[in-house]
Motif scaffolding. Structure first.
Motif, mmCIF file in Angstrom:
data_model
loop_
_atom_site.group_PDB
_atom_site.id
_atom_site.type_symbol
_atom_site.label_atom_id
_atom_site.label_comp_id
_atom_site.label_asym_id
_atom_site.label_seq_id
_atom_site.Cartn_x
_atom_site.Cartn_y
_atom_site.Cartn_z
ATOM 1 N N PRO A 1 -39.382 -149.145 90.414
ATOM 2 C CA PRO A 1 -39.116 -148.201 89.338
ATOM 3 C C PRO A 1 -39.313 -146.763 89.800
ATOM 4 O O PRO A 1 -39.977 -146.496 90.806
ATOM 5 N N LEU A 2 -38.743 -145.842 89.044
ATOM 6 C CA LEU A 2 -38.792 -144.428 89.408
ATOM 7 C C LEU A 2 -40.147 -143.745 89.165
ATOM 8 O O LEU A 2 -40.535 -142.891 89.957
ATOM 9 N N PRO A 3 -40.877 -144.051 88.092
ATOM 10 C CA PRO A 3 -42.119 -143.304 87.833
ATOM 11 C C PRO A 3 -43.132 -143.287 88.975
ATOM 12 O O PRO A 3 -43.703 -142.226 89.264
ATOM 13 N N PRO A 4 -43.390 -144.393 89.702
ATOM 14 C CA PRO A 4 -44.337 -144.300 90.818
ATOM 15 C C PRO A 4 -43.861 -143.349 91.923
ATOM 16 O O PRO A 4 -44.645 -142.600 92.492
ATOM 17 N N MET A 5 -42.549 -143.387 92.212
ATOM 18 C CA MET A 5 -42.002 -142.478 93.218
ATOM 19 C C MET A 5 -42.156 -141.031 92.759
ATOM 20 O O MET A 5 -42.544 -140.159 93.518
ATOM 21 N N TYR A 6 -41.881 -140.793 91.499
ATOM 22 C CA TYR A 6 -42.011 -139.451 90.929
ATOM 23 C C TYR A 6 -43.450 -138.961 91.057
ATOM 24 O O TYR A 6 -43.697 -137.823 91.482
ATOM 25 N N THR A 7 -44.411 -139.799 90.741
ATOM 26 C CA THR A 7 -45.823 -139.424 90.824
ATOM 27 C C THR A 7 -46.231 -139.119 92.265
ATOM 28 O O THR A 7 -46.902 -138.114 92.528
ATOM 29 N N ARG A 8 -45.817 -139.980 93.210
ATOM 30 C CA ARG A 8 -46.166 -139.768 94.621
ATOM 31 C C ARG A 8 -45.576 -138.468 95.147
ATOM 32 O O ARG A 8 -46.270 -137.667 95.787
ATOM 33 N N LEU A 9 -44.283 -138.242 94.873
ATOM 34 C CA LEU A 9 -43.641 -137.032 95.391
ATOM 35 C C LEU A 9 -44.187 -135.765 94.738
ATOM 36 O O LEU A 9 -44.378 -134.755 95.416
ATOM 37 N N THR A 10 -44.428 -135.811 93.438
ATOM 38 C CA THR A 10 -44.980 -134.648 92.751
ATOM 39 C C THR A 10 -46.335 -134.278 93.343
ATOM 40 O O THR A 10 -46.602 -133.105 93.622
ATOM 41 N N SER A 11 -47.180 -135.276 93.569
ATOM 42 C CA SER A 11 -48.505 -135.021 94.157
ATOM 43 C C SER A 11 -48.385 -134.458 95.567
ATOM 44 O O SER A 11 -49.096 -133.520 95.941
ATOM 45 N N ALA A 12 -47.488 -135.042 96.358
ATOM 46 C CA ALA A 12 -47.317 -134.585 97.748
ATOM 47 C C ALA A 12 -46.811 -133.144 97.803
ATOM 48 O O ALA A 12 -47.306 -132.328 98.588
ATOM 49 N N VAL A 13 -45.829 -132.819 96.966
ATOM 50 C CA VAL A 13 -45.268 -131.462 96.974
ATOM 51 C C VAL A 13 -46.287 -130.472 96.428
ATOM 52 O O VAL A 13 -46.469 -129.383 96.987
ATOM 53 N N ARG A 14 -46.993 -130.823 95.365
ATOM 54 C CA ARG A 14 -48.021 -129.925 94.812
ATOM 55 C C ARG A 14 -49.094 -129.629 95.848
ATOM 56 O O ARG A 14 -49.570 -128.501 95.957
ATOM 57 N N ALA A 15 -49.475 -130.623 96.635
ATOM 58 C CA ALA A 15 -50.476 -130.404 97.687
ATOM 59 C C ALA A 15 -49.972 -129.405 98.728
ATOM 60 O O ALA A 15 -50.726 -128.569 99.221
ATOM 61 N N LEU A 16 -48.674 -129.477 99.049
ATOM 62 C CA LEU A 16 -48.093 -128.543 100.025
ATOM 63 C C LEU A 16 -47.994 -127.127 99.466
ATOM 64 O O LEU A 16 -48.020 -126.151 100.229
ATOM 65 N N LEU A 17 -47.864 -127.008 98.153
ATOM 66 C CA LEU A 17 -47.715 -125.689 97.527
ATOM 67 C C LEU A 17 -49.050 -124.954 97.368
ATOM 68 O O LEU A 17 -49.058 -123.743 97.135
#
Length: 147
Positions: A60-76
């Protein structure tokens, strides 16, 4: 290379590292006379809103969304874009997502051999009340042989 380019490359790397997504890069025709250094960098826009475009390769999409959002926020963190709105856009759904397991690999094992249909048993799809799904008088092509 600027800090902006390095951040975009880091975001693209984070997308590549996730098993459920890949960067959504624009198509460039074979006759295009030039090739950008990193075509996948076009999947990320840094501006008043940060937009990250991906192709989903797993459901499903929600776990991918959560992982990517966290990863990108950490980079920002610590950048001028730290508190900028982040928009993750799934531009495509890879057909493999429908056949992939949660581990990201396509299911290749055959059906469970211990589960079999007894010979002669009706295997036609039915609604929950037992009514055949093909009850409108139409026949499927393999049913025409017994006419």
């Amino acid at each position: 290379m600027s800090d902006r380019d390095e951040l975009i490359d880091a975001i693209v790397s984070a997308i590549d590292a996730d098993p459920g997504a890949r960067p959504a890069a624009p198509l460039i025709g074979a006759l295009t006379p030039w090739r950008p250094r990193n075509i996948h960098s076009y999947a990320v826009d840094l501006g008043p809103v940060i937009e990250v475009r991906v192709v989903a390769t797993l459901l499903p999409l929600p776990p991918m969304y959560t992982r990517l959002t966290s990863a990108v926020r950490a980079l920002l963190t610590g950048t001028p874009w730290e508190h900028t709105e982040l928009r993750l856009v799934v531009t495509e759904l890879d057909a493999a997502a429908f056949t992939a397991s949660p581990t990201g690999r396509a299911e290749s094992s055959p059906a469970d051999p211990s589960v079999s249909t007894p010979e002669g048993e009706d295997t036609e799809p039915k609604y929950s009340n037992g009514t055949p799904k093909y009850s409108n008088g139409t026949r499927r092509s393999h049913d025409l042989s017994d006419q």
